[in-house]
Design an enzyme around this catalytic site. Sequence first.
Site, PDB file in Angstrom:
ATOM      1  N   ARG A  64       0.855  -1.184   0.000  1.00 26.97           N
ATOM      2  CA  ARG A  64       0.000   0.000   0.000  1.00 26.97           C
ATOM      3  C   ARG A  64       0.895   1.239   0.000  1.00 26.97           C
ATOM      4  NH1 ARG A  64      -3.415  -2.880  -1.557  1.00 26.97           N
ATOM      5  NH2 ARG A  64      -5.455  -3.322  -0.633  1.00 26.97           N
ATOM      6  N   GLU A 119      -3.396   7.591  -4.732  1.00 20.70           N
ATOM      7  CA  GLU A 119      -3.578   6.889  -6.000  1.00 20.70           C
ATOM      8  C   GLU A 119      -4.797   7.461  -6.692  1.00 20.70           C
ATOM      9  OE1 GLU A 119      -3.695   2.618  -5.629  1.00 20.70           O
ATOM     10  OE2 GLU A 119      -1.774   2.584  -4.608  1.00 20.70           O
ATOM     11  N   HIS A 121      -0.995   0.133  -9.785  1.00 20.50           N
ATOM     12  CA  HIS A 121      -1.586  -0.837  -8.844  1.00 20.50           C
ATOM     13  C   HIS A 121      -2.137  -2.068  -9.593  1.00 20.50           C
ATOM     14  CE1 HIS A 121      -3.538  -1.056  -4.582  1.00 20.50           C
ATOM     15  NE2 HIS A 121      -3.244  -2.267  -5.024  1.00 20.50           N
TER      16      HIS A 121
HETATM   17  C1  DGY Z   1      -5.323  -6.259  -2.912  1.00 22.06           C
HETATM   18  O1  DGY Z   1      -6.010  -7.245  -3.205  1.00 22.06           O
HETATM   19  O2  DGY Z   1      -5.312  -5.782  -1.780  1.00 22.06           O
HETATM   20  C2  DGY Z   1      -4.493  -5.645  -3.992  1.00 22.06           C
HETATM   21  O3  DGY Z   1      -3.954  -4.440  -3.640  1.00 22.06           O
HETATM   22  C3  DGY Z   1      -5.248  -5.561  -5.286  1.00 22.06           C
HETATM   23  O4  DGY Z   1      -5.316  -6.854  -5.754  1.00 22.06           O
END
Ligand code: DGY
Length: 312
Positions: A222, A251, A270
């Site tokens: 993240r 983002e 992402h």
């Molecule tokens: C998640 O699943 O948390 C990812 O960031 C996106 O697949």
Amino acid sequence: MERIYASCDAKTWEGELPPPREVILENVADADGLLSLLTDKIDAEVMDKAPRLKVISNCAVGFDNIDIAAATKRGIVVGNTPGVLTETTADFAFALLMASARRIVEGDKLVRAGEWKTWGPMILLGQDVHAATLGIIGLGRIGAAVARRAKGFGMKTRYFDVNRNLQAEQELGVEFTDLDRVLSESDFLTIHTNLTPETHHLIGAEQFEKMKRNCILVNTSRGPIVDNMALYEALRDGKIAYAALDVTDPEPIPKGHPLLTLQNVIIVPHIASASVATRTKMGLMAADNLIAGLKGEMPPNAVNPEALKMPH
Ligand code: DGY
């Protein structure tokens, strides 16, 4: 969606961008279940507007967009999609590691710009991956899957986590150590931890000071785990060599952000779990979590199973 439509009446937001907050607040009023994406902030205010809500199914393994404590208190069970994206995300973290070590994106840009004049002994020199030291922050499912790949590449691996993963230590030869040692000894550093108040800006100016100047940072977890402005300064001032980011804060990263002015950074939107097979599995898992929760059953993957014991 077919699976969901077959089991309940569903309203869907068809916009390409996430639904505006007021649309969420208005539409949850009579909802028994909610299927959310990681771009939807589902907090106590949303839950208070949704007196019937029994289940929130997040189509992601991460659930930092949802206030879990608020959901549990209200007897709302939350589902996520662990496991199915582990290998795909680890593949991608390794792809970013390799691409930055060997400067693949810069090479492609140079060729497309018509600047490939000849073979040259000093053109785009990068760093070796084999025999290098990989530091892993967070040795859960995805971190361990990256460690497995690193072993195949002959890397030395060490990790920091609040919980030890003894199985991975034994099977993969990855060494547990403290954060400072991971920072100061790694040629590559890859982040695989959840975003929580404790991990927010876990990597900032103080941590960059401790890192090797050749270090390459990879983040597929993240964005807010890394202080982006401190990262910009560290890359600009040569405190670390390179960064490869699948996630940013915010983002999308705004056009004109200082990080985008640097050559020693790769930023992608992402997409670490974005393979056809994995996104299909995530979608089906999210549908199954939703449908179980609507029936008052335990979703196959519940983040807060204790919520079902709470009065609703
Ligand atoms: C998640 O699943 O948390 C990812 O960031 C996106 O697949």
